[in-house]
Design a protein around this motif. Structure first.
Motif, PDB file in Angstrom:
ATOM      1  N   GLU A 246       3.786  -8.551  -3.592  1.00 34.87           N
ATOM      2  CA  GLU A 246       4.085  -9.373  -4.756  1.00 34.87           C
ATOM      3  C   GLU A 246       4.812  -8.390  -5.691  1.00 34.87           C
ATOM      4  O   GLU A 246       5.639  -9.101  -6.593  1.00 34.87           O
ATOM      5  CB  GLU A 246       2.747  -9.485  -5.368  1.00 34.87           C
ATOM      6  CG  GLU A 246       2.080 -10.628  -4.923  1.00 34.87           C
ATOM      7  CD  GLU A 246       2.417 -12.079  -4.611  1.00 34.87           C
ATOM      8  OE1 GLU A 246       3.785 -12.312  -5.449  1.00 34.87           O
ATOM      9  OE2 GLU A 246       2.273 -12.631  -3.753  1.00 34.87           O
ATOM     10  N   SER A 247       5.158  -7.280  -5.387  1.00 37.95           N
ATOM     11  CA  SER A 247       5.787  -6.293  -6.156  1.00 37.95           C
ATOM     12  C   SER A 247       7.361  -6.402  -5.418  1.00 37.95           C
ATOM     13  O   SER A 247       7.763  -6.057  -4.393  1.00 37.95           O
ATOM     14  CB  SER A 247       5.306  -4.685  -5.815  1.00 37.95           C
ATOM     15  OG  SER A 247       6.392  -3.737  -6.721  1.00 37.95           O
ATOM     16  N   THR A 248       8.308  -6.226  -6.471  1.00 43.09           N
ATOM     17  CA  THR A 248       9.678  -6.408  -6.170  1.00 43.09           C
ATOM     18  C   THR A 248      10.153  -5.090  -5.733  1.00 43.09           C
ATOM     19  O   THR A 248      11.195  -4.793  -5.298  1.00 43.09           O
ATOM     20  CB  THR A 248      10.624  -6.764  -7.514  1.00 43.09           C
ATOM     21  OG1 THR A 248      10.262  -5.830  -8.714  1.00 43.09           O
ATOM     22  CG2 THR A 248      10.245  -8.468  -7.807  1.00 43.09           C
ATOM     23  N   THR A 249       9.474  -3.815  -6.042  1.00 43.09           N
ATOM     24  CA  THR A 249       9.758  -2.598  -5.696  1.00 43.09           C
ATOM     25  C   THR A 249       9.066  -2.046  -4.508  1.00 43.09           C
ATOM     26  O   THR A 249       7.494  -2.340  -4.679  1.00 43.09           O
ATOM     27  CB  THR A 249       9.605  -1.613  -6.986  1.00 43.09           C
ATOM     28  OG1 THR A 249      10.276  -2.010  -7.857  1.00 43.09           O
ATOM     29  CG2 THR A 249       9.991  -0.166  -6.503  1.00 43.09           C
ATOM     30  N   PRO A 250       9.376  -1.726  -3.483  1.00 41.86           N
ATOM     31  CA  PRO A 250       8.527  -1.414  -2.349  1.00 41.86           C
ATOM     32  C   PRO A 250       7.390  -0.300  -2.681  1.00 41.86           C
ATOM     33  O   PRO A 250       7.813   0.627  -3.074  1.00 41.86           O
ATOM     34  CB  PRO A 250       9.501  -0.967  -1.141  1.00 41.86           C
ATOM     35  CG  PRO A 250      10.924  -1.364  -1.636  1.00 41.86           C
ATOM     36  CD  PRO A 250      10.759  -1.596  -3.251  1.00 41.86           C
ATOM     37  N   PRO A 251       6.248  -0.836  -2.337  1.00 46.63           N
ATOM     38  CA  PRO A 251       5.154   0.120  -2.478  1.00 46.63           C
ATOM     39  C   PRO A 251       5.367   1.436  -1.298  1.00 46.63           C
ATOM     40  O   PRO A 251       5.639   1.248  -0.540  1.00 46.63           O
ATOM     41  CB  PRO A 251       3.977  -0.436  -2.324  1.00 46.63           C
ATOM     42  CG  PRO A 251       4.262  -1.987  -2.301  1.00 46.63           C
ATOM     43  CD  PRO A 251       5.645  -2.145  -1.929  1.00 46.63           C
ATOM     44  N   VAL A 252       4.658   2.417  -1.802  1.00 46.06           N
ATOM     45  CA  VAL A 252       4.504   3.564  -1.008  1.00 46.06           C
ATOM     46  C   VAL A 252       3.776   3.324   0.292  1.00 46.06           C
ATOM     47  O   VAL A 252       2.444   2.911  -0.147  1.00 46.06           O
ATOM     48  CB  VAL A 252       4.165   5.065  -1.548  1.00 46.06           C
ATOM     49  CG1 VAL A 252       3.994   6.135  -0.759  1.00 46.06           C
ATOM     50  CG2 VAL A 252       4.982   5.335  -2.904  1.00 46.06           C
ATOM     51  N   VAL A 253       4.330   3.406   1.452  1.00 42.33           N
ATOM     52  CA  VAL A 253       3.391   3.102   2.566  1.00 42.33           C
ATOM     53  C   VAL A 253       3.756   4.027   3.862  1.00 42.33           C
ATOM     54  O   VAL A 253       4.826   4.440   3.807  1.00 42.33           O
ATOM     55  CB  VAL A 253       3.677   1.615   3.078  1.00 42.33           C
ATOM     56  CG1 VAL A 253       5.168   1.458   3.438  1.00 42.33           C
ATOM     57  CG2 VAL A 253       2.817   1.241   3.867  1.00 42.33           C
ATOM     58  N   LEU A 254       2.779   4.097   4.639  1.00 44.73           N
ATOM     59  CA  LEU A 254       3.076   5.065   5.814  1.00 44.73           C
ATOM     60  C   LEU A 254       3.066   4.293   7.141  1.00 44.73           C
ATOM     61  O   LEU A 254       2.317   3.173   7.021  1.00 44.73           O
ATOM     62  CB  LEU A 254       1.857   6.151   5.731  1.00 44.73           C
ATOM     63  CG  LEU A 254       1.996   7.250   4.807  1.00 44.73           C
ATOM     64  CD1 LEU A 254       0.658   8.011   5.013  1.00 44.73           C
ATOM     65  CD2 LEU A 254       3.059   7.941   4.590  1.00 44.73           C
TER      66      LEU A 254
END
Length: 342
Positions: A246-254
């Protein structure tokens, strides 16, 4: 947590007295008491713990159940494995640690609305415990509290819950989980190895910790709008092929946050404008397909109105038990689908 638990313990100068099968200790200077069972007491299949008890002309209120009170381990009270029903005190606030550990005969428990604290290992390995609805005022669920129980159906974490310990619901049998708006993170291993097919994660959840949804059964998940999705958050979830953010900014993810096969599927992002940012991300960009979310139309609304389905807003907050009861226009989630009410 050890400090908080110690604050609940009776003072050194506490009054102690017995009444039938129970032993009571006063808490501080109040008339609240913690209950435990006497070593010589005979444990019955149907346990009733009183709400009040009178001693020397004073009436005391049972607000706490002591650690290992009905633990069925061989070194405690193994006969407690035969307990089938429990009537709890009406003004109970606190389960200390391991109160019903290994009580395999227990199938259902009804919590009073006064309950605020569920201690570590409280119901661990109650394999046949199928029903226990969390009351609205509970604030703390410590680690492993319900691990390896038989709890099934839908789990709704109340909004009052601000602390949920690691592995709290690991290896249960829930198929749907709705996370409350009091939590800022979903703890390590909390829902691991649970056959979840549907998750509702509200906007307030900022972090998905390692192994929090390890080994779930879902084919698609909406992760909400977290800032961080930790490594192994969804590891060993073989069916997962669709992820919605739902976030327009990519979350930090590995890369290890999701199973490798998940990236062969679809990523759904809020709108067309943020597709480029997700595609440029080193991990999110690995998804074979990235597309914008589609709002439901009138046809979708009519289809959903045929079912009596719990309705949530886009922040994951429950708003109605049936889509027919929703009168405010807007976008909602019902039956795992987005529904546009006009």
């Amino acid at each position: 947590m050890a400090v908080a638990a110690a604050m609940c313990a009776p003072a050194a100068s506490a009054l102690e007295f017995d009444d039938g099968m129970y032993h009571f200790v006063t808490i501080g200077e109040s008339t609240d008491v913690m209950a435990s069972i006497n070593d010589y007491s005979k444990i019955t299949k149907n346990v009733v713990i009183p709400t009040e008890v009178t001693f020397a002309g004073t009436t005391y209120t049972v607000t706490h159940l002591s650690g290992w009170m009905f633990s069925a381990r061989p070194d405690t009270h193994p006969e407690c494995k035969n307990i089938e029903t429990v009537t709890l005190p009406e003004r109970l606030t606190t389960f200390e640690y391991a109160v019903f550990e290994d009580c395999t005969g227990l199938k259902e428990i009804v919590f009073p609305e006064s309950l605020k604290w569920i201690g570590r290992y409280c119901f661990v390995r109650c394999a046949n415990l199928e029903k226990a609805i969390l009351p609205p005022n509970v604030e703390v669920i410590q680690g492993e509290a319900f691990m390896q129980t038989g709890l099934t159906g839908e789990l709704v974490i109340p909004d009052a819950v601000t602390t949920m310990g690691d592995n709290a619901f690991q290896s249960t049998r829930f198929t749907k989980v709705t996370v409350g708006k009091g939590l800022s993170s979903i703890s390590t291993g909390v829902f691991a190895w649970t056959p979840i097919t549907e998750i509702v994660i509200p906007a307030n959840v900022a972090t998905l910790m390692p192994f929090c949804f390890q080994g779930i059964a879902a084919s698609r998940v909406n992760v909400g709008s977290p800032a961080v999705i930790a490594v192994n958050a969804f590891v060993e979830s073989p069916n997962l092929r669709e992820v919605q953010v739902e976030s327009t900014t990519p979350p930090v993810v590995l890369e290890g946050s999701f199973p490798i096969d998940t990236y062969s599927g679809k990523l759904i992002v809020p709108n067309e404008d943020c597709i480029a940012a997700y595609r440029a991300d080193a991990v999110w960009g690995k998804f074979a397909t990235i597309e914008a979310a589609k709002s439901g139309g009138l046809e979708d609304v009519l289809a959903e109105k045929k079912a009596d389905t719990t309705v949530y807003n886009t922040q994951g907050i429950r708003v109605a038990d049936d889509i027919n009861d929703v009168t405010v226009p807007g976008l909602y989630i019902a039956g795992g689908k987005k529904v546009l009410v006009k």
